[in-house]
Design an enzyme around this catalytic site. Structure first.
Site, PDB file in Angstrom:
ATOM      1  N   HIS A 206       0.791  -1.235   0.000  1.00 47.43           N
ATOM      2  CA  HIS A 206       0.000   0.000   0.000  1.00 47.43           C
ATOM      3  C   HIS A 206       0.821   1.282   0.000  1.00 47.43           C
ATOM      4  O   HIS A 206       0.277   2.368  -0.112  1.00 47.43           O
ATOM      5  CB  HIS A 206      -0.928   0.047   1.226  1.00 47.43           C
ATOM      6  CG  HIS A 206      -0.214   0.406   2.495  1.00 47.43           C
ATOM      7  ND1 HIS A 206       0.582  -0.458   3.177  1.00 47.43           N
ATOM      8  CD2 HIS A 206      -0.165   1.568   3.190  1.00 47.43           C
ATOM      9  CE1 HIS A 206       1.078   0.121   4.245  1.00 47.43           C
ATOM     10  NE2 HIS A 206       0.651   1.369   4.274  1.00 47.43           N
TER      11      HIS A 206
HETATM   12  C1  UD1 Z   1      -2.104   6.035   5.383  1.00 43.29           C
HETATM   13  C2  UD1 Z   1      -0.788   6.633   5.880  1.00 43.29           C
HETATM   14  C3  UD1 Z   1       0.298   5.577   5.788  1.00 43.29           C
HETATM   15  C4  UD1 Z   1      -0.100   4.324   6.516  1.00 43.29           C
HETATM   16  C5  UD1 Z   1      -1.459   3.825   6.032  1.00 43.29           C
HETATM   17  C6  UD1 Z   1      -1.916   2.665   6.851  1.00 43.29           C
HETATM   18  C7  UD1 Z   1      -0.398   9.044   5.489  1.00 43.29           C
HETATM   19  C8  UD1 Z   1       0.299  10.032   4.645  1.00 43.29           C
HETATM   20  N1  UD1 Z   1      -0.363   7.766   5.039  1.00 43.29           N
HETATM   21  O1  UD1 Z   1      -1.931   5.688   4.027  1.00 43.29           O
HETATM   22  O2  UD1 Z   1       1.495   6.074   6.367  1.00 43.29           O
HETATM   23  O3  UD1 Z   1       0.877   3.332   6.310  1.00 43.29           O
HETATM   24  O4  UD1 Z   1      -2.420   4.894   6.146  1.00 43.29           O
HETATM   25  O5  UD1 Z   1      -2.807   1.853   6.149  1.00 43.29           O
HETATM   26  O6  UD1 Z   1      -0.965   9.384   6.503  1.00 43.29           O
HETATM   27  N2  UD1 Z   1      -9.310   4.712   1.467  1.00 43.29           N
HETATM   28  C9  UD1 Z   1     -10.502   4.048   1.574  1.00 43.29           C
HETATM   29  N3  UD1 Z   1     -11.014   3.795   2.808  1.00 43.29           N
HETATM   30  C10 UD1 Z   1     -10.380   4.173   3.935  1.00 43.29           C
HETATM   31  C11 UD1 Z   1      -9.172   4.863   3.830  1.00 43.29           C
HETATM   32  C12 UD1 Z   1      -8.639   5.114   2.586  1.00 43.29           C
HETATM   33  O7  UD1 Z   1     -11.122   3.680   0.571  1.00 43.29           O
HETATM   34  O8  UD1 Z   1     -10.903   3.904   5.023  1.00 43.29           O
HETATM   35  C13 UD1 Z   1      -8.709   4.952   0.122  1.00 43.29           C
HETATM   36  C14 UD1 Z   1      -9.107   6.293  -0.460  1.00 43.29           C
HETATM   37  O9  UD1 Z   1      -9.220   6.113  -1.833  1.00 43.29           O
HETATM   38  C15 UD1 Z   1      -7.886   7.143  -0.148  1.00 43.29           C
HETATM   39  C16 UD1 Z   1      -6.748   6.159  -0.223  1.00 43.29           C
HETATM   40  O10 UD1 Z   1      -7.293   4.940   0.261  1.00 43.29           O
HETATM   41  O11 UD1 Z   1      -7.729   8.194  -1.063  1.00 43.29           O
HETATM   42  C17 UD1 Z   1      -5.553   6.544   0.632  1.00 43.29           C
HETATM   43  O12 UD1 Z   1      -5.919   6.809   1.998  1.00 43.29           O
HETATM   44  P1  UD1 Z   1      -4.991   7.736   2.923  1.00 43.29           P
HETATM   45  O13 UD1 Z   1      -5.492   7.714   4.310  1.00 43.29           O
HETATM   46  O14 UD1 Z   1      -4.760   9.055   2.269  1.00 43.29           O
HETATM   47  O15 UD1 Z   1      -3.586   7.031   2.853  1.00 43.29           O
HETATM   48  P2  UD1 Z   1      -3.179   5.507   3.074  1.00 43.29           P
HETATM   49  O16 UD1 Z   1      -2.631   5.011   1.779  1.00 43.29           O
HETATM   50  O17 UD1 Z   1      -4.274   4.756   3.713  1.00 43.29           O
HETATM   51  N1  UDP Z   2      -3.563  -5.493   9.075  1.00 40.18           N
HETATM   52  C1  UDP Z   2      -4.847  -5.986   9.305  1.00 40.18           C
HETATM   53  N2  UDP Z   2      -5.586  -6.429   8.230  1.00 40.18           N
HETATM   54  C2  UDP Z   2      -5.099  -6.417   6.956  1.00 40.18           C
HETATM   55  C3  UDP Z   2      -3.792  -5.915   6.737  1.00 40.18           C
HETATM   56  C4  UDP Z   2      -3.053  -5.451   7.813  1.00 40.18           C
HETATM   57  O1  UDP Z   2      -5.297  -6.031  10.449  1.00 40.18           O
HETATM   58  O2  UDP Z   2      -5.826  -6.824   6.034  1.00 40.18           O
HETATM   59  C5  UDP Z   2      -2.785  -4.957  10.224  1.00 40.18           C
HETATM   60  C6  UDP Z   2      -1.417  -5.573  10.433  1.00 40.18           C
HETATM   61  O3  UDP Z   2      -1.521  -6.688  11.292  1.00 40.18           O
HETATM   62  C7  UDP Z   2      -0.616  -4.432  11.045  1.00 40.18           C
HETATM   63  C8  UDP Z   2      -1.282  -3.193  10.507  1.00 40.18           C
HETATM   64  O4  UDP Z   2      -2.524  -3.601   9.956  1.00 40.18           O
HETATM   65  O5  UDP Z   2      -0.710  -4.424  12.461  1.00 40.18           O
HETATM   66  C9  UDP Z   2      -0.418  -2.568   9.457  1.00 40.18           C
HETATM   67  O6  UDP Z   2      -1.118  -1.543   8.833  1.00 40.18           O
HETATM   68  P1  UDP Z   2      -0.708  -0.962   7.425  1.00 40.18           P
HETATM   69  O7  UDP Z   2       0.097  -1.959   6.680  1.00 40.18           O
HETATM   70  O8  UDP Z   2      -1.948  -0.463   6.815  1.00 40.18           O
HETATM   71  O9  UDP Z   2       0.153   0.317   7.807  1.00 40.18           O
HETATM   72  P2  UDP Z   2       1.682   0.582   8.209  1.00 40.18           P
HETATM   73  O10 UDP Z   2       2.033  -0.305   9.340  1.00 40.18           O
HETATM   74  O11 UDP Z   2       2.516   0.345   6.992  1.00 40.18           O
HETATM   75  O12 UDP Z   2       1.678   2.027   8.565  1.00 40.18           O
END
Ligand code: UD1
Ligand code: UDP
Length: 366
Positions: A206
């Protein structure tokens, strides 16, 4: 002492849960402020339910947006809440936009910031997370570093030693506490059995620098295809919503789906995901938390990034970095599958939550 816990995304909910667990037993005034940066049920609500967390006192409904838009909206709404609540300390965890907005708002209001998982550095300023981490650390009063490496990163940037506490990472608490629960839970076991019928590799993807870049995303997918040709194992892939969106945008989703050995599923709850991790032969990921959990659970990990702010995982032999390079990926999978999984967990003993609450409490005694 009054604490405002600010969170917004899946990993923050998971990694703050051990602290919340401890606070529930303490005579401390605290509440949760949720920015709702993550809002889809399987990125948000499922974690509150499975981890039995209390409902947030405030839901700010920020949702998705560009960095400036999302962070700016958070600043405005968080400020209103903090002015009303007047907490002594704002607690944030990790490196998301929610973390930066929470810390920045608090520091401008002269409220102390406690940063959980302080001091992580990828030294890659192209990552939005690196900017968020560095800025948050420099405006925090309590820096809860998971390891000595993280502490040294902070010292090297001139942060005063008396603000830094090496406490381990709360992900160890969360992993150990919830794996036991997951293994006993019939629904989780039924889910697991419905997905898995043999040995498998687990994939998550992601990171913006991977999935927002068509070329990199294509290279990574081609690499995974190659792995499915070389090994019998299926690849189970709970897909992050960002990745799904980008795959569609780049017309790559159909290609991915055409590979029958790649089992694409929706993001799953924490209990389900821990089961998938614990029983995988190998984990392929670009996630921060997943690199840590693989290391804790003693499952070999190959990280689809050029760098990591979790170098401990590589140093103990639990993880290899391959970026988007197919050749490196193939070699790393081969090496990691031959590993003795007897490395030390560098992230602590699962009592980080207790330590953090004790340090905060003690600092308010006098
Ligand atoms: C964010 C964090 C990242 C973290 C990740 C955990 C920032 C800059 N990035 O990235 O560091 O590792 O969360 O998963 O804060 N979306 C949905 N549903 C949701 C949330 C997001 O559909 O509940 C989709 C939307 O299209 C959105 C895209 O995901 O535009 C990105 O979401 P966003 O929260 O901006 O960043 P993440 O990639 O989730
Ligand atoms: N995780 C989860 N379900 C999923 C994928 C990840 O519960 O389908 C959990 C995973 O165990 C970990 C956390 O989400 O604790 C990691 O989140 P993510 O990879 O979104 O973000 P990051 O750690 O890179 O910020």
């Amino acid at each position: 002492m009054k604490l405002s816990i600010i969170l917004g995304t899946r990993p923050e909910i998971i990694k703050l849960s051990p602290i919340i667990r401890v606070l529930e037993k303490e005579d401390i005034d605290w509440h949760i402020i949720h920015t709702n940066q993550h809002y889809s049920e399987n990125m948000d609500k499922i974690f509150f339910e499975e981890l039995r967390l209390p409902k947030p006192k405030y839901n700010l409904n920020i949702g998705s947006g560009t960095h400036g838009e999302q962070t700016g909206k958070m600043l405005i709404k968080i400020e209103k809440v903090l002015l009303k609540e007047e907490p002594d300390v704002v607690v944030v965890q990790g490196d998301t936009n929610t973390v930066l907005a929470g810390a920045l708002t608090a520091s401008k209001l002269k409220i102390d910031v406690a940063h959980v998982e302080a001091g992580l550095r990828s030294f890659d300023k192209n990552m939005p997370e690196e900017i968020n981490r560095v800025l948050t650390d420099h405006i925090s009063s309590y820096l809860f570093a998971p390891t000595e490496i993280a502490k040294n990163n902070l010292l090297n940037e001139g942060i005063e030693e008396d603000k830094i506490f090496v406490v381990g990472n709360t992900i160890v608490d969360a992993t150990l506490q919830n794996l036991k629960i997951a293994e006993k839970n019939e629904n989780v076991r039924a889910f697991f059995n419905s997905i898995v019928d043999d040995n498998y590799f687990l994939l998550t993807l992601h990171r913006a620098e991977n999935v927002d870049n068509k070329n990199r995303l294509k290279n990574i997918i081609e690499g995974i295809f190659k792995i499915t040709e070389l090994y019998d194992e299926d690849v189970i892939f709970p897909i992050h919503p960002r990745t799904k969106k980008k795959l569609n945008e780049f017309n790559l989703f159909e290609k991915l789906k055409s590979n029958e050995k790649i089992k694409i599923i929706e993001p799953v709850g924490y209990l389900e995901f821990l089961m998938l991790e614990k029983n995988a032969k190998l984990i392929l990921t670009d996630s921060g938390g997943v690199q840590e959990e693989a290391c804790i659970l003693k499952i070999p990990c190959v990280t689809l990034r050029d760098n990591t702010e979790r170098p401990e995982t590589v140093e103990v032999g639990a993880n290899m970095l391959v970026g988007d390079d197919k050749g490196k990926l193939i070699k790393a999978v081969e090496i990691m599958l031959k590993k003795d999984m007897n490395w030390e967990n560098p992230f602590g003993d699962g009592k980080s939550g207790e330590r953090i609450v004790k340090i905060l409490k003690d600092s308010f005694k006098y």
